[in-house]
Design a protein around this motif. Structure first.
Motif, short mmCIF file in Angstrom:
data_model
loop_
_atom_site.label_atom_id
_atom_site.label_comp_id
_atom_site.label_asym_id
_atom_site.label_seq_id
_atom_site.Cartn_x
_atom_site.Cartn_y
_atom_site.Cartn_z
N ALA A 105 0.83 -1.21 0.00
CA ALA A 105 0.00 0.00 0.00
C ALA A 105 0.86 1.26 0.00
CB ALA A 105 -0.93 -0.01 1.21
N ARG A 106 1.96 1.25 0.78
CA ARG A 106 2.83 2.44 0.79
C ARG A 106 3.54 2.60 -0.55
NH1 ARG A 106 8.17 4.15 4.39
NH2 ARG A 106 7.97 6.39 3.93
N LEU A 107 4.00 1.52 -1.14
CA LEU A 107 4.64 1.61 -2.44
C LEU A 107 3.68 2.17 -3.48
CD1 LEU A 107 6.63 -1.76 -2.49
CD2 LEU A 107 7.58 0.55 -2.27
N ALA A 108 2.40 1.78 -3.39
CA ALA A 108 1.41 2.30 -4.33
C ALA A 108 1.22 3.80 -4.17
CB ALA A 108 0.08 1.57 -4.14
N ARG A 109 1.36 4.31 -2.94
CA ARG A 109 1.24 5.76 -2.73
C ARG A 109 2.48 6.51 -3.23
NH1 ARG A 109 -0.57 4.03 2.40
NH2 ARG A 109 1.43 4.65 3.34
N LEU A 110 3.63 5.88 -3.14
CA LEU A 110 4.89 6.57 -3.44
C LEU A 110 5.29 6.50 -4.91
CD1 LEU A 110 7.13 5.48 -0.41
CD2 LEU A 110 6.10 7.73 -0.80
N VAL A 111 4.95 5.41 -5.59
CA VAL A 111 5.48 5.17 -6.93
C VAL A 111 4.36 5.30 -7.96
CG1 VAL A 111 6.71 3.57 -8.42
CG2 VAL A 111 7.23 3.64 -5.97
N ARG A 112 4.54 6.23 -8.88
CA ARG A 112 3.58 6.42 -9.98
C ARG A 112 4.04 5.60 -11.18
NH1 ARG A 112 3.49 13.07 -9.66
NH2 ARG A 112 3.30 13.20 -7.38
N LEU A 113 3.12 4.83 -11.73
CA LEU A 113 3.43 3.97 -12.87
C LEU A 113 2.94 4.67 -14.15
CD1 LEU A 113 2.22 0.60 -11.31
CD2 LEU A 113 4.56 1.51 -11.37
N ARG A 114 3.88 5.13 -14.95
CA ARG A 114 3.53 5.84 -16.18
C ARG A 114 3.57 4.87 -17.37
NH1 ARG A 114 6.92 11.22 -16.81
NH2 ARG A 114 5.91 11.03 -18.85
N HIS A 115 2.44 4.82 -18.09
CA HIS A 115 2.29 3.95 -19.26
C HIS A 115 2.38 2.47 -18.89
CE1 HIS A 115 2.61 7.69 -21.42
NE2 HIS A 115 3.87 7.86 -21.05
N ARG A 116 1.81 2.15 -17.75
CA ARG A 116 1.80 0.76 -17.31
C ARG A 116 1.09 -0.14 -18.31
NH1 ARG A 116 -0.67 -1.76 -11.66
NH2 ARG A 116 -0.87 -3.88 -12.47
N GLU A 117 0.16 0.43 -19.05
CA GLU A 117 -0.62 -0.39 -19.99
C GLU A 117 0.27 -1.09 -21.01
OE1 GLU A 117 -0.24 3.75 -21.67
OE2 GLU A 117 -0.76 2.90 -19.72
N ARG A 118 1.48 -0.56 -21.25
CA ARG A 118 2.38 -1.19 -22.21
C ARG A 118 2.86 -2.55 -21.71
NH1 ARG A 118 5.39 4.60 -23.25
NH2 ARG A 118 4.02 5.28 -24.97
N VAL A 119 3.07 -2.66 -20.40
CA VAL A 119 3.45 -3.94 -19.82
C VAL A 119 2.23 -4.84 -19.67
CG1 VAL A 119 4.53 -5.09 -17.85
CG2 VAL A 119 5.34 -2.85 -18.58
N ASP A 120 1.14 -4.28 -19.18
CA ASP A 120 -0.06 -5.07 -18.94
C ASP A 120 -0.57 -5.73 -20.22
OD1 ASP A 120 -0.03 -4.48 -16.26
OD2 ASP A 120 -1.47 -2.83 -16.40
N ALA A 121 -0.47 -5.00 -21.34
CA ALA A 121 -0.96 -5.56 -22.60
C ALA A 121 -0.16 -6.79 -23.00
CB ALA A 121 -0.87 -4.49 -23.70
N CYS A 122 1.16 -6.75 -22.82
CA CYS A 122 2.00 -7.90 -23.16
C CYS A 122 1.70 -9.09 -22.27
CB CYS A 122 3.48 -7.52 -23.06
SG CYS A 122 4.01 -6.28 -24.26
N ILE A 123 1.53 -8.82 -20.96
CA ILE A 123 1.25 -9.90 -20.02
C ILE A 123 -0.12 -10.51 -20.32
CG2 ILE A 123 0.82 -10.42 -17.60
CD1 ILE A 123 2.93 -8.30 -16.89
N ALA A 124 -1.11 -9.66 -20.65
CA ALA A 124 -2.45 -10.16 -20.95
C ALA A 124 -2.45 -11.04 -22.20
CB ALA A 124 -3.41 -8.98 -21.15
N GLU A 125 -1.57 -10.72 -23.15
CA GLU A 125 -1.46 -11.52 -24.38
C GLU A 125 -0.63 -12.78 -24.18
OE1 GLU A 125 0.19 -8.87 -27.24
OE2 GLU A 125 -1.51 -7.48 -27.15
N GLY A 126 -0.05 -12.94 -22.98
CA GLY A 126 0.78 -14.09 -22.72
C GLY A 126 2.16 -14.00 -23.33
N ARG A 127 2.62 -12.79 -23.62
CA ARG A 127 3.93 -12.61 -24.25
C ARG A 127 4.99 -12.42 -23.16
NH1 ARG A 127 3.86 -8.32 -29.04
NH2 ARG A 127 5.76 -9.51 -29.51
#
Length: 319
Positions: A105-127
């Motif tokens: 929870a603290r890491l989520a408050r401290l670290v902003r993930l910019r353009h996370r969708e680029r990683v999520d899309a690959c993981i969702a595709e199983g790549r």
């Protein structure tokens, strides 16, 4: 696999009175990690500026690196950058306890993930995914945030000589399911893990010694290990350059995911390794004060070329 005798040897080393100062250091780092992040920024910045005055050999290495990589800057501009860099090193040192102990929870408050969708899309595709993570000072916190907030990842690491810190670092890096593989280990298991979908956090930009090939970095031939293209070819992974960047005045950190590399690997190790260095160089020029300039990046020289750094002073032996 380690044997029971090696485990018992490690246990004895961890309990030995000689290890007590190291345990005190670990507890101090963990205690600092509980402080508010803006306070850690201030304390770390002050500590880093003091370290600039005392870290003679590292200061000389960083100054030489800046001379090589920013020849267009004036000496005064490079000196200001050097002082700012030591300030950021201090911030990273004081934030180490956050990487080691902060809950999700603290890491989520401290670290902003910019353009996370680029990683999520690959993981969702199983790549399979390789996160290209250069040596910026916020590397440790950024890598821990990735495992906590995006996906548990794997990485290679260099074994730490101090058994207390080796034990603690391995344990804390696995808090969110992360997998650490020593550089000397059999890498076939790591390749299988990448193929199974565990993102691989690849740290690419240390001096490669005689194992590396010479490709330009900031216009200077730099020994670089040509493994990124090989890992991508063996696993079919997408490569996503990623930069961990501290925000000013303790506002936290950004973990910035750049677009995946097109047409990579090319099949030419030298071309792929040179391209990787160009990508890192562009990231460095965007955030120059947070790159790890105290590393002797150009230590290994092509045959016949003079050393870039002054020789290290040998420690005097007593008795």
């Amino acid at each position: 696999m380690p044997t029971s005798s090696s485990n018992s040897k490690t246990d004895r080393a961890l309990r030995h009175p000689r290890a007590w100062p190291s345990w005190f250091g670990v507890w101090l780092i963990l205690a600092l990690g509980r402080l508010p992040f803006p306070l850690l920024w201030v304390l770390g910045s002050v500590f880093g500026r003091l370290a600039y005055l005392m870290a003679g050999s590292r200061r000389l290495v960083a100054r030489r690196n800046l001379e090589i990589c920013f020849p267009e800057s004036t000496p005064a501009e490079r000196e200001r950058l050097l002082r700012a860099h030591f300030g950021r090193l201090g911030v990273a040192a004081f934030c180490q306890g956050v990487a080691w102990s902060a809950p999700r929870a603290r890491l989520a408050r401290l670290v902003r993930l910019r353009h996370r969708e680029r990683v999520d899309a690959c993981i969702a595709e199983g790549r399979p995914v390789i996160i290209l993570l250069p040596h910026f000072v916020g590397l440790e916190l950024g890598a821990q945030a990735f495992s906590a907030l995006v996906h548990s990842g794997s990485c290679m690491y260099q074994k730490i000589r101090n058994p207390v810190f080796e034990h603690h670092v391995k344990r804390t890096r696995g808090r969110f399911g992360g997998l650490s593989v020593e550089r000397q280990d059999d890498l076939r298991g790591l390749v299988r893990e990448i193929k199974r979908g565990t993102p691989f956090l690849y740290l690419p930009d240390q001096d490669g010694g005689r194992r590396g090939i010479f490709v330009p970095f900031c216009g200077i031939p730099a020994s670089t290990v040509p493994m990124l293209g090989r890992f991508a070819a063996m696993t079919g992974a997408v490569v996503i350059p990623t930069i961990p960047r501290f925000l000013p005045w303790g506002q936290g950190m950004e973990l910035i995911f750049d677009p995946p590399l097109d047409d990579f690997p090319s099949g030419d190790p030298e071309h792929d390794t040179a391209r990787m260095n160009r990508i890192i160089e562009a990231c460095v020029r965007d955030t120059p004060d947070q790159y790890f300039w105290v590393h002797r990046r150009f230590k290994t020289r092509p045959p016949g070329e003079a050393p870039i750094y002054p020789p290290k002073r040998k420690k005097r032996r007593h008795g």
